[in-house]
Write a protein that holds these residues in place. Structure first.
Motif: not given
Ligand SMILES: [Zn+2]
Ligand SMILES: [Zn+2]
Length: 213
Positions: A65-72, A141-145
Motif C-alpha cells: 500500500s505504501h512505503a512505511h516499514g509496518d507494511h513492508t 493500509g494506513c489511509s494516509h490519503p
C-alpha cells in the motif's frame, strides 16, 4: 471473496502473534491468492501464515500500500521463499528487486478479475477495491490519503459495501454511513468511537480474522 487478516496490532485467533503493522490475504474465485501488505517483520508474518495454513509459495501477487516499514517489513522474508510473485507498489516507491516484475502504480488499475487498485493517492498510498456481489470491499493500509478520498476512488467500480484496514487518525465518521461492513484495524485511532457509532456493522479486527463476502 475471502479476506484473512494475517498481521495486525491485535490477535483474533489463538496461536497467532500481534505486531504493529498490517497484512491481509485476499482470495477470489478467479485469481491466485494476493497478499496486501506484509506487516512489520518476517518472523511474525511467516509464523502467522504457518498457523493459518497459508503457503507463501502460493501467493502470486503482492501489493504494497505504501512505503512505511509496518507494511513492508515482511516483504523480504516472503520473497526469500517465493521466487515468482509479481509486486505492485505505489509509483513514489523507489528501488528494485532483482529478477522480479515490479509494477509502479500511478492511476487506477485492474490487477485481476475482481481486484482493482485505486492508484497512488496524494503521492503516498494505494488501496484496493475488491468486487463482490454486494459491492466494492475497500482494503486500506494506513489511509494516509484519507478514508473519504479512498472510498471515493474505490467507488468508480461500484458502490462501496465495506472497508477493512488501518484508518489512522480518520474521524469524519459520517463517511462510513451507508457501509454494511466496517473493520477498523492496525493504526485506527478512533476504533472505540467507530464501534460505538456503528455497533452492528463493525468487525473486531485482529490477526486470524476471516471475512467472507
Ligand atoms: Zn501502518
Ligand atoms: Zn503508514
Amino acid at each position: 471473496m475471502k479476506v484473512t487478516i494475517v498481521y495486525d496490532n491485535e490477535v483474533n485467533k489463538e496461536g497467532l502473534e500481534a505486531g504493529w503493522g498490517f497484512s491481509s490475504l485476499i482470495e477470489t474465485k478467479d485469481a491466485p491468492p494476493l497478499l496486501f501488505d506484509t506487516g512489520a517483520d518476517s518472523p511474525t508474518l511467516l509464523h502467522n501464515m504457518r498457523e493459518l495454513g497459508i503457503d507463501p509459495k502460493g501467493i502470486e501477487t503482492i501489493v504494497i500500500s505504501h512505503a512505511h516499514g509496518d507494511h513492508t517489513g515482511g516483504l523480504w522474508g516472503i520473497l526469500e521463499l517465493n521466487k515468482e510473485a509479481e509486486i505492485y507498489v505505489p509509483a513514489s516507491v523507489r528501488g528494485t528487486v532483482p529478477g522480479r516484475k515490479i509494477t509502479r502504480v500511478t492511476g487506477p488499475l485492474q490487477i485481476s478479475e475482481a481486484v482493482f487498485s485505486t492508484g497512488e493517492l496524494k503521492d503516498v498510498e494505494q488501496s484496493l477495491a475488491l468486487k463482490t456481489d454486494k459491492g466494492m470491499l475497500v482494503m486500506v493500509g494506513c489511509s494516509h490519503p484519507g478514508v473519504g478520498a479512498i472510498i471515493d476512488a474505490a467507488s468508480r467500480w461500484g458502490k462501496a459495501y465495506g472497508i477493512i484496514g488501518g484508518f489512522h487518525g480518520f474521524r469524519d465518521f459520517d463517511r462510513l454511513i451507508g457501509l454494511s461492513l466496517i473493520c477498523p484495524c492496525h493504526c485506527t485511532q478512533y476504533k472505540s468511537e467507530i464501534k460505538r457509532l456503528f455497533p452492528d456493522k463493525c468487525l473486531e479486527c485482529g490477526a486470524g480474522l476471516v471475512i467472507e463476502v
